[in-house]
Write a protein that holds these residues in place. Structure first.
Motif, short mmCIF file in Angstrom:
data_model
loop_
_atom_site.label_atom_id
_atom_site.label_comp_id
_atom_site.label_asym_id
_atom_site.label_seq_id
_atom_site.Cartn_x
_atom_site.Cartn_y
_atom_site.Cartn_z
N ILE A 199 -0.23 5.63 -0.05
CA ILE A 199 1.15 5.87 -0.50
C ILE A 199 2.09 4.98 0.30
N ILE A 200 2.81 4.13 -0.42
CA ILE A 200 3.82 3.27 0.21
C ILE A 200 5.18 3.90 -0.07
N MET A 201 5.82 4.36 0.97
CA MET A 201 7.12 5.00 0.77
C MET A 201 8.24 3.98 0.86
N LEU A 202 8.99 3.90 -0.23
CA LEU A 202 10.10 2.95 -0.33
C LEU A 202 11.39 3.76 -0.27
N THR A 203 12.20 3.52 0.74
CA THR A 203 13.35 4.41 0.92
C THR A 203 14.54 3.74 1.58
N THR A 217 1.22 6.36 3.95
CA THR A 217 0.37 5.31 4.53
C THR A 217 1.22 4.17 5.11
N GLU A 218 2.18 3.71 4.32
CA GLU A 218 3.06 2.62 4.76
C GLU A 218 4.50 2.98 4.43
N PHE A 219 5.41 2.52 5.26
CA PHE A 219 6.83 2.82 5.10
C PHE A 219 7.56 1.51 4.86
N LEU A 220 8.37 1.45 3.81
CA LEU A 220 9.11 0.22 3.51
C LEU A 220 10.58 0.57 3.26
N ALA A 221 11.44 0.10 4.15
CA ALA A 221 12.86 0.41 4.03
C ALA A 221 13.52 -0.50 3.01
N LYS A 222 14.41 0.08 2.21
CA LYS A 222 15.19 -0.73 1.29
C LYS A 222 16.19 -1.55 2.10
N SER A 233 12.18 -6.12 -0.88
CA SER A 233 11.93 -7.57 -0.81
C SER A 233 10.51 -7.84 -1.29
N VAL A 234 10.33 -9.01 -1.84
CA VAL A 234 9.01 -9.41 -2.35
C VAL A 234 7.99 -9.39 -1.21
N LYS A 235 8.37 -10.01 -0.10
CA LYS A 235 7.43 -10.08 1.03
C LYS A 235 7.13 -8.69 1.58
N GLY A 236 8.14 -7.83 1.58
CA GLY A 236 7.94 -6.46 2.08
C GLY A 236 6.89 -5.74 1.26
N ARG A 287 2.98 -4.76 2.52
CA ARG A 287 2.48 -3.38 2.54
C ARG A 287 1.24 -3.24 1.66
N LEU A 288 1.23 -3.93 0.51
CA LEU A 288 0.04 -3.88 -0.36
C LEU A 288 -1.16 -4.48 0.37
N THR A 289 -0.93 -5.61 1.03
CA THR A 289 -2.01 -6.25 1.77
C THR A 289 -2.53 -5.33 2.88
#
Lengths: 160, 175
Positions: free
Chosen positions: B88-92, B109-114, B117-120, B124-126
């Protein structure tokens, strides 16, 4: 004496790696470039998207003004939280900043935050979008944002 | 070039904001992902989870109704979940460390702050493909291991298995 907590640690099978094929390390820069180009194409829609988000924010403000309470305040918080997270993507960094301050106000323990201060934020966001202000160094907006931040901190500093 | 077959990846995107979903979907499609499923609520996502069994979930925190955290907890602990290990990649929009901890404690599993971004997203997928985290089961937590640092960084006794004098320490670091 504290008891040892039973802990089970295990590694699930890496099915995803097998399914996706072996990577050879590093980011796929071709994929990055493709995606960035796709975002560029999408940018033509960003102005409409943020306008829709501002309309939603305004509607939530009106609902809160009509019926101040936990539910309407929560809806208003969610709308401002959306803008905080998305406005930067939509190239409106100042909207993101104002929305973040509004979130700070609405996320506090204060019961029914003052409508006038909420309105100041909502109106600021409307103006920034209407005037298409995308420069985060805009001096007038910077003064306004600083003032909003100070006012919110004052409200939050007051005893409940 | 990473050489991943993104066309084989099945992703469930959960966000109540249609614009944010479109943005994430556009990025995933540009990577080559074909099988993308969208849900505007956690309740719908739970239903889709059974129907499509995604490889990865991209999840917003702030949802109407059940929150992203509650959904994550349900995925990890509900006996009816088809795959409790699904990354689960949390985008917030939340960025404070306290929120990162809450997400971690819920089993994200992974945290991604808004902002997105493409690289972000690709990073996280990688990460979930290349470095899946071990799972931990304790009385109070079930989900990905919450320790993110390399073992080499900690040079003290093994806290999970140390005898009673380390037990309190062990509980604090559990998972």
């Amino acid at each position: 004496m504290a008891k040892q907590q039973p802990i089970e640690l295990f590694m699930p099978p890496n099915i995803l790696k097998a399914k996706m094929g072996g990577g050879i390390g590093g980011l796929d820069m071709a994929a990055v470039k493709r995606a960035e180009q796709a975002i560029e194409t999408l940018k033509t829609e960003f102005t409409d998207w943020i306008a829709a988000d501002v309309t939603k924010l305004s509607a939530c403000r009106d609902a809160y003004a009509a019926t101040p309470g936990k539910e309407t305040c929560g809806d208003l918080y969610r709308a401002s939280h959306d803008l905080r997270g998305q406005a930067l993507t939509f190239e409106f960094p100042l909207v993101a900043r104002v929305a973040a301050i509004l979130c700070k106000l609405l996320d506090s323990e204060k019961v029914n935050p003052p409508l006038a201060l909420i309105d100041a934020h909502v109106n600021a966001i409307r103006v920034i979008v209407k005037q298409n202000i995308k420069d985060k160094a805009d001096k007038t907006a910077a003064v306004l944002i600083k003032e909003l931040d100070v006012r919110v901190d004052e409200v939050l500093a007051k005893p409940a | 070039m990473s050489g991943y077959r993104f066309d084989r990846l099945k992703v469930l995107v959960v966000d109540d904001n249609q614009h944010m979903r479109k943005l994430v979907v556009t990025i995933l499609q540009a990577f080559g992902t074909i099988q993308i499923f969208e849900a505007e609520s956690a309740e719908l996502a739970w239903s889709l989870l059974h129907d499509v069994n995604p490889d990865v979930i991209v999840l917003d925190w702030m949802l109407t109704g059940m929150t992203g955290l509650e959904f994550t907890n349900m995925v990890r602990t509900n006996a009816g979940c088809p795959n409790p290990f699904v990354p689960i990649i949390m985008l917030t929009g939340y960025t404070q460390i306290d929120h990162v901890r809450q997400a971690r404690d819920a089993g994200v599993t992974e945290f991604l702050a808004k902002p997105v971004s493409v690289k972000g997203i690709l990073t996280r997928l990688t990460a979930v493909i290349e470095h899946p985290r071990p799972f931990v089961r304790t009385k109070v937590y079930y989900g990905p291991c919450r320790r993110r640092r390399d073992k080499e960084e900690y040079r003290g006794p093994e806290r999970r298995t140390a005898p009673q004098d380390n037990a309190q320490h062990s509980m604090a670091a559990a998972g």
